[in-house]
Scaffold this motif. Structure first.
Motif, PDB file in Angstrom:
ATOM      1  N   ILE A   1     -39.705-121.519 -61.424  1.00 20.14           N
ATOM      2  CA  ILE A   1     -38.379-121.448 -62.048  1.00 20.14           C
ATOM      3  C   ILE A   1     -37.395-122.308 -61.271  1.00 20.14           C
ATOM      4  CG2 ILE A   1     -36.457-119.892 -62.559  1.00 20.14           C
ATOM      5  CD1 ILE A   1     -38.660-117.651 -62.874  1.00 20.14           C
ATOM      6  N   ARG A   2     -37.423-122.204 -59.953  1.00 17.28           N
ATOM      7  CA  ARG A   2     -36.499-122.984 -59.124  1.00 17.28           C
ATOM      8  C   ARG A   2     -36.699-124.481 -59.327  1.00 17.28           C
ATOM      9  NH1 ARG A   2     -36.751-123.398 -52.730  1.00 17.28           N
ATOM     10  NH2 ARG A   2     -37.312-125.517 -53.221  1.00 17.28           N
ATOM     11  N   ARG A   3     -37.930-124.907 -59.499  1.00 19.22           N
ATOM     12  CA  ARG A   3     -38.214-126.332 -59.699  1.00 19.22           C
ATOM     13  C   ARG A   3     -37.823-126.800 -61.099  1.00 19.22           C
ATOM     14  NH1 ARG A   3     -43.449-124.840 -56.772  1.00 19.22           N
ATOM     15  NH2 ARG A   3     -43.009-125.456 -54.636  1.00 19.22           N
ATOM     16  N   MET A   4     -37.871-125.915 -62.065  1.00 20.39           N
ATOM     17  CA  MET A   4     -37.505-126.288 -63.446  1.00 20.39           C
ATOM     18  C   MET A   4     -35.996-126.408 -63.628  1.00 20.39           C
ATOM     19  SD  MET A   4     -40.154-124.062 -65.787  1.00 20.39           S
ATOM     20  CE  MET A   4     -39.799-124.936 -67.326  1.00 20.39           C
ATOM     21  N   LYS A   5     -35.241-125.593 -62.915  1.00 22.02           N
ATOM     22  CA  LYS A   5     -33.792-125.526 -63.104  1.00 22.02           C
ATOM     23  C   LYS A   5     -33.098-126.877 -62.956  1.00 22.02           C
ATOM     24  CE  LYS A   5     -29.991-122.755 -63.174  1.00 22.02           C
ATOM     25  NZ  LYS A   5     -29.402-123.054 -64.457  1.00 22.02           N
ATOM     26  N   PRO A   6     -33.313-127.624 -61.868  1.00 17.88           N
ATOM     27  CA  PRO A   6     -32.589-128.897 -61.734  1.00 17.88           C
ATOM     28  C   PRO A   6     -33.036-129.964 -62.738  1.00 17.88           C
ATOM     29  CG  PRO A   6     -34.008-128.535 -59.828  1.00 17.88           C
ATOM     30  CD  PRO A   6     -34.077-127.304 -60.675  1.00 17.88           C
ATOM     31  N   LEU A   7     -34.129-129.702 -63.427  1.00 20.29           N
ATOM     32  CA  LEU A   7     -34.589-130.649 -64.440  1.00 20.29           C
ATOM     33  C   LEU A   7     -33.989-130.343 -65.808  1.00 20.29           C
ATOM     34  CD1 LEU A   7     -38.329-131.026 -63.384  1.00 20.29           C
ATOM     35  CD2 LEU A   7     -36.413-132.572 -62.907  1.00 20.29           C
ATOM     36  N   GLY A   8     -33.150-129.328 -65.852  1.00 19.42           N
ATOM     37  CA  GLY A   8     -32.416-129.031 -67.080  1.00 19.42           C
ATOM     38  C   GLY A   8     -33.137-128.137 -68.072  1.00 19.42           C
ATOM     39  N   PHE A   9     -34.219-127.512 -67.664  1.00 22.00           N
ATOM     40  CA  PHE A   9     -34.922-126.612 -68.573  1.00 22.00           C
ATOM     41  C   PHE A   9     -34.102-125.342 -68.795  1.00 22.00           C
ATOM     42  CE2 PHE A   9     -38.506-129.146 -66.986  1.00 22.00           C
ATOM     43  CZ  PHE A   9     -39.126-129.473 -68.183  1.00 22.00           C
ATOM     44  N   THR A  10     -34.109-124.841 -70.011  1.00 23.53           N
ATOM     45  CA  THR A  10     -33.394-123.612 -70.342  1.00 23.53           C
ATOM     46  C   THR A  10     -34.213-122.399 -69.910  1.00 23.53           C
ATOM     47  OG1 THR A  10     -34.417-123.384 -72.523  1.00 23.53           O
ATOM     48  CG2 THR A  10     -32.388-124.732 -72.382  1.00 23.53           C
ATOM     49  N   LEU A  11     -33.564-121.238 -69.885  1.00 26.36           N
ATOM     50  CA  LEU A  11     -34.289-120.011 -69.556  1.00 26.36           C
ATOM     51  C   LEU A  11     -35.399-119.769 -70.569  1.00 26.36           C
ATOM     52  CD1 LEU A  11     -31.365-117.613 -68.554  1.00 26.36           C
ATOM     53  CD2 LEU A  11     -32.946-118.817 -67.035  1.00 26.36           C
ATOM     54  N   GLU A  12     -35.150-120.071 -71.837  1.00 25.31           N
ATOM     55  CA  GLU A  12     -36.173-119.884 -72.871  1.00 25.31           C
ATOM     56  C   GLU A  12     -37.371-120.814 -72.634  1.00 25.31           C
ATOM     57  OE1 GLU A  12     -38.240-118.063 -75.488  1.00 25.31           O
ATOM     58  OE2 GLU A  12     -36.237-117.349 -74.982  1.00 25.31           O
ATOM     59  N   GLN A  13     -37.101-122.046 -72.236  1.00 24.89           N
ATOM     60  CA  GLN A  13     -38.197-122.967 -71.931  1.00 24.89           C
ATOM     61  C   GLN A  13     -38.972-122.496 -70.712  1.00 24.89           C
ATOM     62  OE1 GLN A  13     -35.593-126.417 -71.792  1.00 24.89           O
ATOM     63  NE2 GLN A  13     -36.721-127.343 -73.502  1.00 24.89           N
ATOM     64  N   MET A  14     -38.262-121.998 -69.705  1.00 21.56           N
ATOM     65  CA  MET A  14     -38.933-121.465 -68.521  1.00 21.56           C
ATOM     66  C   MET A  14     -39.844-120.310 -68.917  1.00 21.56           C
ATOM     67  SD  MET A  14     -35.853-121.383 -65.767  1.00 21.56           S
ATOM     68  CE  MET A  14     -34.834-122.809 -65.458  1.00 21.56           C
TER      69      MET A  14
END
Length: 131
Positions: free
Chosen positions: A50-63
């Protein structure tokens, strides 16, 4: 481990971890007798995704969607060939999106570094204190 240790290991705030718990992205594996959240290495690994996805702009739903796909792929449940391929396609889509976003960030970083260097050069030419 308790939430404080998880926060230190993941470099996420307690508030952020609790938010991810409230949104269902991560669920503590257990609770202590005193009611404290207890996390495992698997939970920490999930938080790192999750931490790695956040700065790439992924939404919570995508996560949530990616984590669901990887959970199913890594789980003990037998998957049909079609299910496995569908899950792999989802993961491939996220990998492609992540790669594209990383490239955009590299361009932005190069522009920012160029800008900072331009300012530094200007200061060197015009400010006797920096010479």
């Amino acid at each position: 481990m308790q939430i404080g240790e998880v926060a230190a290991r993941t470099e996420l705030s307690l508030r952020t971890i609790r938010h991810y718990e409230e949104t269902g992205l991560v669920v503590p594996s257990a609770r202590s007798q005193g009611g404290f959240r207890l996390y495992t290495e698997t939970d920490v690994a999930r938080l790192m995704v999750i931490r790695r996805m956040k700065p790439l702009g992924f939404t919570l739903e995508q996560m949530r969607d990616l984590l669901e796909a990887t959970d199913r792929l890594d789980g003990d449940e037998a998957l049909s060939v079609e299910e496995r391929e569908s899950l792999l396609d989802r993961v491939r889509g996220y990998e492609k999106a992540a790669t594209e976003q990383v490239e955009k960030l590299r361009v932005q970083l190069a522009r920012a570094e160029d800008f900072a260097a331009t300012l530094g050069t200007r200061l060197e030419r015009n400010d006797p204190a920096t010479s």
